[in-house]
Motif scaffolding. Sequence first.
Motif, mmCIF file in Angstrom:
data_model
loop_
_atom_site.group_PDB
_atom_site.id
_atom_site.type_symbol
_atom_site.label_atom_id
_atom_site.label_comp_id
_atom_site.label_asym_id
_atom_site.label_seq_id
_atom_site.Cartn_x
_atom_site.Cartn_y
_atom_site.Cartn_z
ATOM 1 N N GLY A 175 0.668 -1.356 0.080
ATOM 2 C CA GLY A 175 0.076 0.065 0.229
ATOM 3 C C GLY A 175 0.875 1.228 -0.002
ATOM 4 N N ALA A 176 0.367 2.293 0.712
ATOM 5 C CA ALA A 176 0.951 3.487 0.909
ATOM 6 C C ALA A 176 2.500 3.437 1.365
ATOM 7 N N LEU A 177 2.603 2.481 2.253
ATOM 8 C CA LEU A 177 4.168 2.321 2.879
ATOM 9 C C LEU A 177 4.822 1.828 1.702
ATOM 10 N N ALA A 178 4.497 0.896 0.911
ATOM 11 C CA ALA A 178 5.386 0.456 -0.203
ATOM 12 C C ALA A 178 5.710 1.487 -1.092
ATOM 13 N N GLN A 179 4.669 2.341 -1.513
ATOM 14 C CA GLN A 179 5.015 3.621 -2.385
ATOM 15 C C GLN A 179 5.902 4.655 -1.866
ATOM 16 N N TRP A 180 5.610 4.721 -0.514
ATOM 17 C CA TRP A 180 6.578 5.609 0.132
ATOM 18 C C TRP A 180 8.038 5.215 0.238
ATOM 19 N N PHE A 181 8.138 3.934 0.369
ATOM 20 C CA PHE A 181 9.507 3.244 0.546
ATOM 21 C C PHE A 181 10.336 3.131 -1.018
ATOM 22 N N GLN A 182 9.339 2.996 -1.967
ATOM 23 C CA GLN A 182 10.111 3.035 -3.375
ATOM 24 C C GLN A 182 10.332 4.443 -3.534
ATOM 25 N N ASP A 183 9.618 5.360 -3.378
ATOM 26 C CA ASP A 183 9.873 6.736 -3.514
ATOM 27 C C ASP A 183 11.167 7.157 -2.913
ATOM 28 N N ILE A 184 11.221 6.903 -1.628
ATOM 29 C CA ILE A 184 12.443 7.635 -0.943
ATOM 30 C C ILE A 184 13.788 6.818 -1.459
ATOM 31 N N ASN A 185 13.495 5.506 -1.882
ATOM 32 C CA ASN A 185 14.845 4.778 -2.316
ATOM 33 C C ASN A 185 15.304 5.395 -3.856
ATOM 34 N N GLN A 186 14.571 6.053 -4.403
ATOM 35 C CA GLN A 186 14.900 6.655 -5.535
ATOM 36 C C GLN A 186 15.893 7.946 -5.516
ATOM 37 N N ARG A 187 15.940 8.479 -4.251
ATOM 38 C CA ARG A 187 16.728 9.515 -3.909
ATOM 39 C C ARG A 187 18.247 8.930 -3.754
ATOM 40 N N PRO A 188 19.281 9.597 -4.678
ATOM 41 C CA PRO A 188 20.571 9.127 -4.937
ATOM 42 C C PRO A 188 21.411 8.556 -3.720
ATOM 43 N N SER A 189 21.165 9.431 -2.889
ATOM 44 C CA SER A 189 22.038 8.825 -1.277
ATOM 45 C C SER A 189 21.365 7.529 -0.846
ATOM 46 N N MET A 190 19.842 7.495 -1.098
ATOM 47 C CA MET A 190 19.389 6.041 -0.382
ATOM 48 C C MET A 190 19.774 5.005 -1.614
ATOM 49 N N ALA A 191 19.734 5.104 -2.774
ATOM 50 C CA ALA A 191 19.750 4.282 -3.751
ATOM 51 C C ALA A 191 21.415 3.757 -3.671
ATOM 52 N N GLN A 192 22.514 4.728 -3.468
ATOM 53 C CA GLN A 192 23.577 4.218 -3.507
ATOM 54 C C GLN A 192 24.230 3.562 -2.193
ATOM 55 N N THR A 193 23.072 3.514 -1.191
ATOM 56 C CA THR A 193 23.705 2.779 0.079
ATOM 57 C C THR A 193 22.802 1.456 0.331
ATOM 58 N N ILE A 194 22.070 1.058 -0.681
ATOM 59 C CA ILE A 194 20.955 -0.282 -0.543
ATOM 60 C C ILE A 194 21.916 -1.135 0.043
ATOM 61 N N PRO A 195 21.448 -1.939 1.249
ATOM 62 C CA PRO A 195 22.425 -2.969 1.609
ATOM 63 C C PRO A 195 22.464 -4.259 0.565
ATOM 64 N N ILE A 196 23.836 -4.736 0.532
ATOM 65 C CA ILE A 196 24.105 -5.880 -0.238
ATOM 66 C C ILE A 196 25.054 -6.900 0.510
ATOM 67 N N VAL A 197 25.078 -8.027 0.028
ATOM 68 C CA VAL A 197 25.975 -8.890 0.681
ATOM 69 C C VAL A 197 27.439 -8.720 0.375
#
Length: 194
Positions: free
Chosen positions: A172-194
Amino acid sequence: MKLLYTKRSPYARKPRVIAIEKGITLELIDEDLQKKSQRLLEANPLGKVPTLVLDNGTTVYDSPVICQYLDGLNDKALMIPRDAAGRLEVLKWEAFADDLMTTAINLYMEKMRHPQDFHKDFVTTLENNIRVSYAYIEKNLGKLKDFNLASVAVASAIGYVLFRLPHMKVEGALAQWFQDINQRPSMAQTIPIV
């Protein structure tokens, strides 16, 4: 400055995002928490990440303190309001998000340590805590509309839950908010990886 961290750590993601947003250069040193380096143990006796090592050798830990330190270095992209009420609201959300991160870590570790015979009631309780947290966040999304430490911390917590526990999806709205905020470059560059 050096940030001792792991690419998976939701706690380390917060200061990484803040540094990017504020134009602060951090030398990132990826640590192996199974074989803790002498450097990490000397910087933080508990061997935990993130740990920030200042140019003068002073060490700063843990993530809330690091985030406050970095935010105070300059006035570019203030991540923690300076007024008392705004500051309290943001720090309260950060604490909530850190507790959500801890819940996710405890759930993940229980399933990793005991894949065949994990404590079912414990796991059920933690999964329910995550679902209740998601509902609380979604109900209060208006308080997370500004991009600051509160929204960074909450998005980092959700990102970690989805990274380690993919069955705990947001909707729902939380999924959309999460998707939107992760578009920000600082968030996209820091997504957790193994």
